[in-house]
Design an enzyme around this catalytic site. Structure first.
Site, PDB file in Angstrom:
ATOM      1  CG  ASP A 139      31.533 -15.428   2.690  1.00 23.02           C
ATOM      2  OD1 ASP A 139      31.432 -15.267   3.836  1.00 23.02           O
ATOM      3  OD2 ASP A 139      30.467 -14.912   2.039  1.00 23.02           O
ATOM      4  CG  ASP A 164      30.206 -13.665   7.512  1.00 27.01           C
ATOM      5  OD1 ASP A 164      30.559 -14.107   6.647  1.00 27.01           O
ATOM      6  OD2 ASP A 164      29.473 -12.652   7.469  1.00 27.01           O
TER       7      ASP A 164
END
Length: 387
Positions: free
Chosen positions: A272, A86
């Site tokens: 993201d 992430d």
């Protein structure tokens, strides 16, 4: 002499490829297909990008859409885990063997057992991250982390004792490995990627994502540490300077749907990998969903007629003066529900007020089409057309 030079260059190219650390990514059904609730995701994105006391990484709820995970190990001998890589957070956490037997989410996933690792070092500092359905909590420990065939020694990570919410139960991954800047690391922990470079495991502080969009493919994609794989993209990268060293945040020129332009005079955007959606200001995303013929159904979701996908308008994101286009097949998500396939818009509205917002968040819907390079050495993000 010329032939020798060519051979030498080829050998150097092969060696450069060999220096990369590669982790295969696997694609799975997203937890959101079990618990479809955009409203919950919006709350988590607000927490993630609108913290009162500066950026605070948020570990899970907007991972309702996380479909790509990879394998790592922790400890000696190695204990295996599946994690989401992430770019919107900076800590590594996995479930702990010490979690309560009443914690269903913990019981259903792989758990780290410090007693079985000869390289474990006790830390004990309390660790917690607040988000919508409660607080993920535990404590810090230090051990060897393995990924892509290399070992990161003395890596501090979090053992999660409490994992609230049904999202943890449904998740196909065990934990999260954050790839954001160290400035957003909880408890000031040095992130895994930093230690990989500091320990000489990669030549350059660069990593890149290739997400395979072919649903029939055996592998979901690949994350490459140390550089980018030129076999996975075409053309040159368009680089954008990171203007806030927390998340991978940069300036976007505009968003265009036909003759309508959004993000007028430029706006801030973030790459993201922790979500598959594209998020933007509510008013603008609502207009985009209407422009593609979306029908509001519930919790902020828009349904699209699957048969119209080939006729949907092109949506262009202008970055660094170059247009990055998404066709209908790129931004519409096909979801199986009650034996039928429905099509949902990949755009989600979220208002993040100043000073952190407004923000656009480019998730896997965008990264899937455009190979993305995260260059921490030069503080920049690069996009190129994925093959």
């Amino acid at each position: 002499m010329l032939i020798k030079s060519i051979i030498a260059l080829v050998c150097l190219a092969v060696l450069a490829q060999a220096d990369f650390v590669r982790v295969q990514l696997h694609k799975t059904e997203s937890a959101r297909q079990h618990f479809r609730n955009v409203d919950t995701e919006i709350k988590q994105l607000r927490l993630k990008y609108n913290a009162v006391s500066g950026p605070v990484p948020e570990p899970l709820s907007n991972y309702l859409d996380a479909q790509y995970y990879g394998a790592i190990t922790i400890g000696t001998p190695p204990q295996s885990f599946k994690v989401v890589f992430d770019t919107g957070s900076s800590n590594l956490w996995v479930p702990s063997k010490e979690c309560s037997f009443t914690n269903i989410a913990c019981l259903m996933h792989n758990k780290y057992n410090a007693k079985k690792s000869s390289t474990f070092e006790k830390n004990g500092t309390a660790f917690h991250i607040q988000y919508g359905s409660g607080s993920l909590s535990g404590y810090l420990s230090t051990d060897t982390v393995g990924l892509g065939g290399v070992s990161v020694t003395k890596q501090t990570f979090a053992e999660a004792i409490n994992e609230p919410g049904l999202v943890f139960v449904a998740a196909k991954f065990d934990g999260i490995l954050g790839l954001g800047y160290s400035s957003i690391s909880v408890d000031g922990v040095v992130p895994v990627f930093y230690n990989m470079f500091n320990q000489g495991l990669i030549d350059a502080p660069v990593f890149s994502f290739y997400l395979n969009r072919d649903p029939s493919a055996a592998e979901g994609g690949e994350i490459i540490f140390g550089g980018s794989d030129s076999n996975k993209y075409t053309g040159d990268f368009t680089y954008l300077s990171v203007d806030r060293k927390a998340y991978w945040q940069f300036k976007m020129d505009s968003v265009k749907v036909g003759d309508t332009e959004f993000c007028n005079n430029g706006c801030e955007a973030i790459a993201d990998t922790g979500t598959s959606l594209i998020a933007g200001p509510v008013s603008e995303v609502t207009a985009i969903n209407k422009a593609i013929g979306g029908t509001p159904i519930m919790n902020g979701e828009y349904m699209v007629d699957c048969s119209l996908i080939p006729k949907l308008p092109k949506i262009s994101f202008v970055l660094g003066g170059k247009s990055f286009d998404l066709e209908g097949a790129d931004y519409v998500l096909r979801v199986a529900q009650m034996g039928k396939t429905i099509c949902l818009s990949g755009f989600m509205g979220i208002d993040i007020p100043p000073p952190n917002g407004p923000l656009w968040i480019l998730g896997d819907v965008f990264i899937g089409k455009y190979y993305t390079e995260f260059d921490m050495g030069n503080d920049r993000v690069g996009f190129a057309t994925a093959v």
